[in-house]
Design a protein around this motif. Structure first.
Motif, PDB file in Angstrom:
ATOM      1  N   ARG A   1       2.915 -10.147  -4.701  1.00  0.00           N
ATOM      2  CA  ARG A   1       3.212  -9.819  -6.104  1.00  0.00           C
ATOM      3  C   ARG A   1       1.931  -9.534  -6.876  1.00  0.00           C
ATOM      4  NH1 ARG A   1       7.515 -14.416  -8.067  1.00  0.00           N
ATOM      5  NH2 ARG A   1       8.811 -14.411  -6.195  1.00  0.00           N
ATOM      6  N   ILE A   2       0.930 -10.382  -6.668  1.00  0.00           N
ATOM      7  CA  ILE A   2      -0.354 -10.174  -7.338  1.00  0.00           C
ATOM      8  C   ILE A   2      -0.973  -8.858  -6.889  1.00  0.00           C
ATOM      9  CG2 ILE A   2      -2.697 -11.059  -7.622  1.00  0.00           C
ATOM     10  CD1 ILE A   2      -0.551 -12.664  -9.098  1.00  0.00           C
ATOM     11  N   ARG A   3      -0.906  -8.595  -5.605  1.00  0.00           N
ATOM     12  CA  ARG A   3      -1.484  -7.362  -5.069  1.00  0.00           C
ATOM     13  C   ARG A   3      -0.757  -6.131  -5.603  1.00  0.00           C
ATOM     14  NH1 ARG A   3      -1.206  -4.952  -0.013  1.00  0.00           N
ATOM     15  NH2 ARG A   3      -3.091  -3.815   0.534  1.00  0.00           N
ATOM     16  N   LEU A   4       0.557  -6.216  -5.697  1.00  0.00           N
ATOM     17  CA  LEU A   4       1.336  -5.111  -6.252  1.00  0.00           C
ATOM     18  C   LEU A   4       0.945  -4.860  -7.706  1.00  0.00           C
ATOM     19  CD1 LEU A   4       3.607  -3.019  -6.154  1.00  0.00           C
ATOM     20  CD2 LEU A   4       5.233  -4.861  -6.647  1.00  0.00           C
ATOM     21  N   ALA A   5       0.814  -5.929  -8.483  1.00  0.00           N
ATOM     22  CA  ALA A   5       0.424  -5.786  -9.891  1.00  0.00           C
ATOM     23  C   ALA A   5      -0.978  -5.188 -10.012  1.00  0.00           C
ATOM     24  CB  ALA A   5       0.487  -7.142 -10.593  1.00  0.00           C
ATOM     25  N   ASP A   6      -1.902  -5.651  -9.174  1.00  0.00           N
ATOM     26  CA  ASP A   6      -3.273  -5.136  -9.210  1.00  0.00           C
ATOM     27  C   ASP A   6      -3.314  -3.643  -8.870  1.00  0.00           C
ATOM     28  OD1 ASP A   6      -4.337  -7.571  -9.919  1.00  0.00           O
ATOM     29  OD2 ASP A   6      -4.985  -8.112  -7.898  1.00  0.00           O
ATOM     30  N   LEU A   7      -2.645  -3.267  -7.795  1.00  0.00           N
ATOM     31  CA  LEU A   7      -2.696  -1.877  -7.342  1.00  0.00           C
ATOM     32  C   LEU A   7      -1.958  -0.949  -8.303  1.00  0.00           C
ATOM     33  CD1 LEU A   7      -2.248  -2.282  -3.475  1.00  0.00           C
ATOM     34  CD2 LEU A   7      -4.353  -1.935  -4.778  1.00  0.00           C
ATOM     35  N   TYR A   8      -0.855  -1.429  -8.850  1.00  0.00           N
ATOM     36  CA  TYR A   8      -0.125  -0.620  -9.831  1.00  0.00           C
ATOM     37  C   TYR A   8      -0.987  -0.415 -11.075  1.00  0.00           C
ATOM     38  CZ  TYR A   8       3.916   1.077 -12.510  1.00  0.00           C
ATOM     39  OH  TYR A   8       4.788   1.840 -13.261  1.00  0.00           O
TER      40      TYR A   8
ATOM     41  N   MET B   1      11.869   2.547  -9.981  1.00  0.00           N
ATOM     42  CA  MET B   1      11.535   1.813 -11.200  1.00  0.00           C
ATOM     43  C   MET B   1      10.065   1.970 -11.569  1.00  0.00           C
ATOM     44  SD  MET B   1      13.995   0.362 -12.743  1.00  0.00           S
ATOM     45  CE  MET B   1      12.953  -0.696 -13.730  1.00  0.00           C
ATOM     46  N   LEU B   2       9.180   1.862 -10.588  1.00  0.00           N
ATOM     47  CA  LEU B   2       7.747   1.959 -10.872  1.00  0.00           C
ATOM     48  C   LEU B   2       7.380   3.357 -11.365  1.00  0.00           C
ATOM     49  CD1 LEU B   2       6.174  -0.067  -7.912  1.00  0.00           C
ATOM     50  CD2 LEU B   2       6.700  -0.837 -10.234  1.00  0.00           C
TER      51      LEU B   2
ATOM     52  N   ASP C   1       0.837  -1.205   0.000  1.00  0.00           N
ATOM     53  CA  ASP C   1       0.000   0.000   0.000  1.00  0.00           C
ATOM     54  C   ASP C   1       0.872   1.256   0.000  1.00  0.00           C
ATOM     55  OD1 ASP C   1      -2.566  -0.980  -0.154  1.00  0.00           O
ATOM     56  OD2 ASP C   1      -2.856  -1.111   2.003  1.00  0.00           O
ATOM     57  N   LEU C   2       1.887   1.258   0.844  1.00  0.00           N
ATOM     58  CA  LEU C   2       2.780   2.417   0.938  1.00  0.00           C
ATOM     59  C   LEU C   2       3.503   2.654  -0.382  1.00  0.00           C
ATOM     60  CD1 LEU C   2       4.309   4.625   2.510  1.00  0.00           C
ATOM     61  CD2 LEU C   2       5.920   2.848   3.252  1.00  0.00           C
ATOM     62  N   LEU C   3       3.984   1.592  -1.000  1.00  0.00           N
ATOM     63  CA  LEU C   3       4.731   1.720  -2.248  1.00  0.00           C
ATOM     64  C   LEU C   3       3.884   2.390  -3.328  1.00  0.00           C
ATOM     65  CD1 LEU C   3       7.301   1.122  -3.868  1.00  0.00           C
ATOM     66  CD2 LEU C   3       6.408  -1.177  -4.311  1.00  0.00           C
ATOM     67  N   ILE C   4       2.651   1.938  -3.499  1.00  0.00           N
ATOM     68  CA  ILE C   4       1.792   2.521  -4.536  1.00  0.00           C
ATOM     69  C   ILE C   4       1.362   3.934  -4.151  1.00  0.00           C
ATOM     70  CG2 ILE C   4      -0.324   2.242  -5.871  1.00  0.00           C
ATOM     71  CD1 ILE C   4       1.891   0.226  -6.491  1.00  0.00           C
ATOM     72  N   ASP C   5       1.132   4.178  -2.866  1.00  0.00           N
ATOM     73  CA  ASP C   5       0.809   5.543  -2.427  1.00  0.00           C
ATOM     74  C   ASP C   5       1.931   6.512  -2.810  1.00  0.00           C
ATOM     75  OD1 ASP C   5      -1.590   4.731  -1.361  1.00  0.00           O
ATOM     76  OD2 ASP C   5      -0.892   4.687   0.721  1.00  0.00           O
ATOM     77  N   LEU C   6       3.168   6.069  -2.651  1.00  0.00           N
ATOM     78  CA  LEU C   6       4.312   6.922  -2.991  1.00  0.00           C
ATOM     79  C   LEU C   6       4.445   7.094  -4.503  1.00  0.00           C
ATOM     80  CD1 LEU C   6       6.955   5.626  -0.417  1.00  0.00           C
ATOM     81  CD2 LEU C   6       5.707   7.791  -0.357  1.00  0.00           C
TER      82      LEU C   6
END
Length: 275
Positions: free
Chosen positions: A163-170, A117-118, A54-59
């Motif tokens: 990993r799935i959650r990161l891909a979904d949120l991104y 990278m993101l 959550d924090l990563l995508i928020d940033l």
């Protein structure tokens, strides 16, 4: 290893004044992306657990377009790549990022490099191929193998669900970014509406537009009683595409995805649903 970046020559523009899109200052765009992102999360029922993902995508949302504050970047001007300038902004404004991260003790090794990278690739494909970098400062950063090593290790060490959650949120972030960038979506928010449950009567109405075959309709309505995983085989013209909507009755899906072979078929089915 400390990355040394010369930031002395860059005078970043004002986030409240600089336009990220026509007639829209950057701070407004970022707020819109945040709002769209939260609405999409709610729509797809991907709830917050306030973890590192959550924090990563928020940033990513907060900083993805900060490169548009670079004096070389202007709306409609070609050549200046704001995504790499956004990474440069982060490197030149580490205090801003550090203040956010100070309240978190959960960030694993490679978190910051993954954030870079993101952001760098938020308009392109995420992979391990080194990007072509124009800015001379960033060439030093992205020519460093440790960037790629740390990013790769970070992703590799996530468990499968993360990993799935990161891909979904991104993915939701990228959709939110597109929605904010296009004024048509600001005015027409149908895409963010909660889904309407499909009823047998609705499908029958769609099917009956070309006349209804009563015997076939009895066969088609059996689709609503199938289990969660099913394979439908029938001859051409039986009505598989439309009748397959019956499969979702009482299953309350968040979204239904159709893969059709041609643009013509897609448009025809879309118009049928709209009618």
């Amino acid at each position: 290893m400390t990355l040394r970046i010369d930031c002395s020559r860059v005078r970043w523009d004002d986030i409240h004044v600089k336009e990220s899109h026509p007639k829209k200052p950057l701070d407004k765009h970022i707020k819109e992306v945040k709002n769209f992102y939260e609405e999409l999360r709610s729509l797809f029922r991907i709830y917050r657990i306030d973890d590192e993902i959550d924090l990563l995508i928020d940033l990513v949302i907060q900083y993805h377009d900060m490169g548009k504050l670079h004096p070389r970047w202007r709306v409609g001007k070609k050549g200046a790549r704001h995504s790499e300038y956004s990474v440069l902004w982060l490197l030149c404004n580490r205090d801003s990022l550090n203040r956010t991260l100070n309240s978190y003790s959960i960030c694993r090794n490679g978190f910051i490099k993954t954030l870079y990278m993101l952001i760098f690739k938020h308009h392109s494909t995420i992979n391990l191929t080194p990007p072509s970098v124009k800015d001379h400062n960033l060439r030093k950063v992205f020519s460093n193998d440790m960037i790629w090593h740390d990013y790769y290790e970070y992703i590799k060490n996530l468990d499968f669900k993360d990993r799935i959650r990161l891909a979904d949120l991104y993915g939701l972030f990228k959709i939110a970014d597109i929605l904010s960038a296009d004024p048509r979506y600001i005015e027409n928010r149908d895409i963010l509406q909660s889904p309407t449950p499909i009823k047998v009567e609705d499908v029958k109405y769609i099917v009956s537009n070309g006349g209804i075959d009563k015997e076939r309709w009895i066969e088609q309505t059996a689709l609503k009683d199938l289990n969660n995983l099913a394979l439908l085989r029938a001859y051409t013209g039986w009505g598989k595409t439309t009748a397959s909507l019956l499969y979702t009755v009482d299953k309350e899906p968040v979204k239904i995805f159709y893969l059709l072979p041609t643009i013509t078929a897609i448009n025809k089915f879309y118009e049928k649903l709209r009618s």
